[in-house]
Structure formats: C-alpha cells, structure tokens
Design an enzyme around this catalytic site. Sequence first.
Site, PDB file in Angstrom:
ATOM      1  N   ASP A 119      -1.734  -1.690   1.203  1.00 15.50           N
ATOM      2  CA  ASP A 119      -1.423  -0.587   0.328  1.00 15.50           C
ATOM      3  C   ASP A 119      -0.028   0.088   1.041  1.00 15.50           C
ATOM      4  OD1 ASP A 119      -3.594   1.840  -1.396  1.00 15.50           O
ATOM      5  OD2 ASP A 119      -1.446   1.425  -1.604  1.00 15.50           O
TER       6      ASP A 119
HETATM    7  C1  GLC Z   1      -0.814   3.859  -3.982  1.00 12.45           C
HETATM    8  C2  GLC Z   1      -2.303   3.500  -4.522  1.00 12.45           C
HETATM    9  C3  GLC Z   1      -2.205   1.982  -4.850  1.00 12.45           C
HETATM   10  C4  GLC Z   1      -1.013   1.663  -5.718  1.00 12.45           C
HETATM   11  C5  GLC Z   1       0.136   1.750  -4.473  1.00 12.45           C
HETATM   12  C6  GLC Z   1       1.227   1.371  -5.289  1.00 12.45           C
HETATM   13  O1  GLC Z   1      -0.689   4.630  -2.901  1.00 12.45           O
HETATM   14  O2  GLC Z   1      -3.085   3.452  -3.308  1.00 12.45           O
HETATM   15  O3  GLC Z   1      -3.445   1.969  -5.824  1.00 12.45           O
HETATM   16  O4  GLC Z   1      -1.092   0.494  -6.262  1.00 12.45           O
HETATM   17  O5  GLC Z   1       0.163   2.694  -3.901  1.00 12.45           O
HETATM   18  O6  GLC Z   1       1.718   2.578  -6.401  1.00 12.45           O
END
Ligand code: GLC
Length: 752
Positions: free
Chosen positions: A285
């Site tokens: 993430d």
């Molecule tokens: C965010 C979220 C994740 C998302 C990613 C890209 O922090 O936790 O769900 O897909 O970053 O935006």
Amino acid sequence: MKLSRLCILVLALALILCAVPTSAQQRPADIESRINALLARMTLAEKLGQLQQLDGEGNGNFRPEHLDLIRKGLLGSTLNVRGAQRTNQLQHVAMEESRLKIPVLFGFDVIHGYRTIFPIPLAEASSWDPGLAERSASIAAQEARDAGVRWTFAPMLDIARDPRWGRITEGAGEDPYLASAFAGARVRGFQGTDYSAPQKILACAKHWVAYGAGEGGRDYNTTDLSENTLREIYFPPFKAAVDAGVGTVMSAFNDINGVPASANPFTLTRVLRNEWKFDGFVVSDYTSVKELINHGLAANDKDAARLALNAGVDMEMVSRLFNQHGPALLKEGQVSPATIDEAVRRILRIKFRLGLFDHPYTDEAREPNSLLKPESVSAAREIAGRSMVLLKNERQTLPLDKNIRSIAVIGPLADDRRAPLGWWAGDGREENTVTPLAGIRAKVSPQTKVGYAKGCEVKDSLTTGFPEAVALARESDVALVFVGESADMVGEAASRSSLDLPGRQMDLVKAIYETGKPTIVVLVNGRPPTIEWIVDNVPAILESWMGGSQAGNAIADIVFGDVNPGGKLPVTFPRTVGQVPIYYNHMNTGRPPEANNRYTSKYLDVPWTPLFPFGYGLSYTQFKITNLQLSAQSIPANGELQFRVQRLPVNGEVTVTVDVENVGKRAGDEVVQLYIRDVAASMTRPVKELKGFQRVTLQPGEKRRVEFVLTAAQLGFWNREMRFVVEPGEFKVMVGPNSEDLIETKFDVAGR
Ligand code: GLC
C-alpha cells in the site's frame, strides 16, 4: 508456381498464423519463456525499476520525472495517471525509447466506477446480489480501460465489524460468506476470464490482511487476532478472490500480531503463496514499506526494504526503498538475487497475461464515447435501486403518490452532488450526479409543488436554516428529510468516535417531525449510523447509502413506488457506539444475555440487541418463509479435512429446502438466508454463520420452493491444532429473511 499451389501455401500460412496465440491465448509456457528471455537481459537497475510504482498528479497527469525514469527503464508502474492520451504518451516512451521496451502498468482506484459511479461497495453488498456487483465492475472496467487504466486497486475485501472505521464503506460488510461471494463477483467483473480482453482490467485484492480489525475502529491501527479468527473471518474473501483468478494483491498498512502486513512472511508467503498457490504479484500500500520504520519493525530505510522484499512484497507503491537500497542489500547478501528475480518475474508474468507487451496502447478514439454511456447510466440507476434498504415503513407511509400536491425536500444531503459518489469517486464528476432533489423533481407530476430547504450543514452547529425548513414542511403534504455523512467523512482516514448524525441533523429531523407532517428520513451515508430516536419516532426510513451518479433517480424510483426495495443490511446497525464491536456471528459466551438475569453478558444502560440486525431489510410487500426441510437427518463426517482438500465426497452434504411466499399485494424481492450453528465442538463456534442466500422475485400470491445444498466443508472450522476439520455432532439449520427472524431445524454429522 501454379495458382492452386499458391492458394494452398497462402491457406497454410493463414492457418499457422491463426494458430499463433494472441496475448489472450498465449500459453503459460510461452509466457514463462518470454519472461526468462527478458529477465536474462535486464540490468539490476531495470529489475528494480519494475518493482517501483510512483504516483501521478491528482488530476490524472503524470509527473515530469516519469518520462525520464521510463525512458531509462526505471519505472514499471504508475498510479493515478489516467486518460488515453496521457497513458499512451508515457507508453510510447517505454515502447520506443527504453532499452528493453517493457510496458508501463497504469493503476488507479476504480473502486465502484470510473466515470459512471456506482453505489459504494457496502451499498452493493446490501443488494445480496453478487451478479449486480459483477455487472458494475464490468462497466467500470470498460470505462477505465478506454481511459488507459489497466489495473484497479479493487476489490477491497476487508471484513469490518467496527463502523467507526471509515473504510467500512468500501467493503462488503461483516460476514465472510457474503463478502466472499462479492469478492469473486467483483474480480470476475473487472478481469473476466482473461484480463487481456479489450474491455477488461487487472484487479487487486486488498488490503491483505485484517485491515478492518484496527483497534478502536481507528484507521491504520494495530490488529491483534488469533490465527483462527484470521482464517475464519478475514481470509475467506481473499481466498475467494484468488480462486477467481485475481492477478494482484495489495499488502495492508496495519500491524498483524506484531508483524506488519507489508513485511509479514506468514500472510505474504506461507498463506498466499504456499497454501493458496497465488502466482500474481503483491504491491504494497501507499508507502507502507517505509512505514515499517514507524511500526518499529525496521531500523531504517534499508531495513524496511529488506524486510518487505524477503517477506514477499514485489512492488513498492510510492516510497522508493527497493530502488534506493536494493543494490546494497544484494551486495551484502541481505536479499538474494533470486528474491529480486522472483519479484520481477511475478510482475512481468502479469504484464504478459494482461497482454500489455502485445497491446501496450489505448485506442484514444474510444474514450469520449465510452464514458457515461446511456446503458451504463441506466445500469447505475438500477443497481442503486437494488442496493437500498427499507428500514421502516409504518402505516404504509411509502410509497408516495406521484401526483401528491406538495413535497418538502429538506436536509444538507438533499441536493449534495458529491456525497453520493462516496470517498473513492474514481474519475467521477459531480456534474453527473443526480441528487435526490433532482430525482424527485423528475419523478413527480407537473402539478406537484416541490420545495427545498437545506435546513443545516452536515457538520456545523448552526440551526439558522431550521425556520425555513420547518415553514416549508408546515405548508407541504409530506416532508422528506435527507441526512447522513459527507463524502469526506467516510473512506480512508475517516474514523469517527461517534456514529451519531453529525452536526445538528438529528435536531433538524426532530424539528420537522414536530410539525406533525408525515416525515420520511432518507439516509445518505457510508457506515451504520446510530439513529435510535428516528427509528422510534419517524414512520418511514430508507437507507440509500451513497448511491452513486444515479442516486437521486434511484431514491425517487423507490420513494414513489416504481421500484420495490429489496436490499438487506450487510452490517449490524448498533443502537449506540458503546455496543461496538457488535456483529451477528458472535460466540455465545458462558452467560448469554438474559433480560431478567443480572449476571449475564449485557449492559446496564442499553439493550444488548442491535438497532437493526445483519441481513435486515423490508419491502413494500410481505413474505412468509415456511416448511423448512432437510434431505437427511444425518450426514457422514468426512473426518479431518486437510485444508488442501478442495472437494468432498458427494455424500458429505445435505439439501435444505424452504417455501417462500409473497403474501402481499405487489411484486417484490426477498433474500432468503441460510445460517448454521455447530452446537458443540472442540472450539466454541458462532451462534450462527451465514452459509447461503438467494434473492428471489415473487409476484403477489406466488410461492416458491428455495433450495440450498449444504456441504460438509461448509460445516468445518480451523481447530486448536490449526487444521480444518468437520467434527461429528449436532448442527442447527436456520432460515429466514434476516439473521434474527429464523425458523430452525437440526441434523447430525455422524461420527466416523
Ligand atoms: C491508499 C489506500 C489504498 C489505495 C492506494 C492507492 O492509501 O490505502 O486502498 O488503493 O492508497 O491510492
């Protein structure tokens, strides 16, 4: 050469060419050999470049540095870069100017729609119709693909038992069985059976794992769970996604029992790779690799890179530690070349399967006509209507007559264009939202007077708008009050310590109710709200959730009776936040609550029961569920099922049948729900577990026999030795329209 020979030669050549598999049909062996050939030519810098994903601008544009990194083969993927022209611009650099011409993978959060925005996933789960989620994901994939997006960071599969957590809005609620059904449906919707197909995109099962179990409902917070609970509650939707062929998984932010998800060898390698044989790739993430330092697991950046790589994270989102420290980690033997190569291999495998090497570009002519197609917009309206839940309807307050003389449309969410799109609004535009006010105006007769008064804001404490709203209600035949949450109060980093309606909304509802006019409350929200006063006093309540671009039309369809609501809650609604966590599939305890016995598990100040139970929802008609029958009173235990066993002997099942009848005056949908209880086992088991559901449409007076097949595997659980077993003994079978109003019978699993 004679003509006939030439024809034969041309024909033969054509047949050979036809036999050459397109990327869609390319055989696994072909892909592996192409990967090996490419890997052998890659420098370390190019390999590490494939492990890197960087963020574009919020508006979808790429950053200047991306061009140079791609040209040098040092950037394998971006997130948020979107638009056919922009993605093609980057892709041409990769395919024409870089040394090895490895295509860039463009990712974006297409959670519930790209430009046509569908209801939030929690709303879609309220439909109890996975086919509907597959359909909306398929439309989202088509729009995203034509906008140059090849990878979505969805479906979000986090089980949520705590509505204080803002991201409950993104998932399918509290139950692993229901969430697993939606997980498979969404993966199939995004990917189809072959995600190299023109209208399909790569999906991503997130956030692996147990992100929704954060203590206190606080986002990013610590989770501390037994392996049993992980395997029984939090793993199943991800297993369903892997079984459906999901190409990627995203590692979560949270700490799991002291080992953060983005550096957890148990979840990332032992379960995902060794047990489930997942062969796609894992993306971290957003900066969750670097955050291993905050967690206190990594001493520094290099340590964080080492821990994440060795645990099984393949691609690093936004932080750049793999690239910055990869060479030193390799040189020092802290990460092996095989680990780097395996991560690159996994990423290249998915890029080949996606057809990205053979079809790297997007047809720019498609995008303008691909977004907001009439059929997509009407699908969004239909799906929203099937996702809404009628919570109360006393004295048949609803539906209203379209020819009603006058209506007061009141509240801060009556004409809000942003809230219905939810937190993850993709590339959605507010101007495309049909608000409740607009939907009602479009629905009623030309003679109907529709008045509007905001009354108050969602969040602030002012009541200066109340008099206007009260006056409007007084002069109208009925008042529709739209209250709930704004889009920024749900989703990521949106945990709330209270579930009450924010600001002065509850006071607004009371002020309107006290005018004596028939009052209907419509909720526009992304999590269960504590609204006990409304439930005790207001005659009709509709949970519309955040219903997407067509929310207003869908609400009007239901309020004026063109659609009969059939949704059911995928989460328990608490009476007060003090009851949280409160969920239906709880253990019984040694002292289950008894009203007249102090010394049982309950509260002094509130009932122990929820405001609305899991699976609850009403209709404009009425149904009866009767005549529960089992095909057998006993089935053989299949003994200890090794968790690798994928199939059971056919004799290890029982057929459950029940009659459902529409005893009302209009057609409608009922969701027949099947629950079991393992009455006594080597570990305590939940008082009930959902093991089947069917949403059926019945005409007035129609009676239908609904059948479920309960397999022995569905009776199993992970025991103290962490083996999946089905144990002999009594099982209860319960069927009903929600998790409380159930008829029950029982059967035995016979000993060996
Ligand atoms: C965010 C979220 C994740 C998302 C990613 C890209 O922090 O936790 O769900 O897909 O970053 O935006």
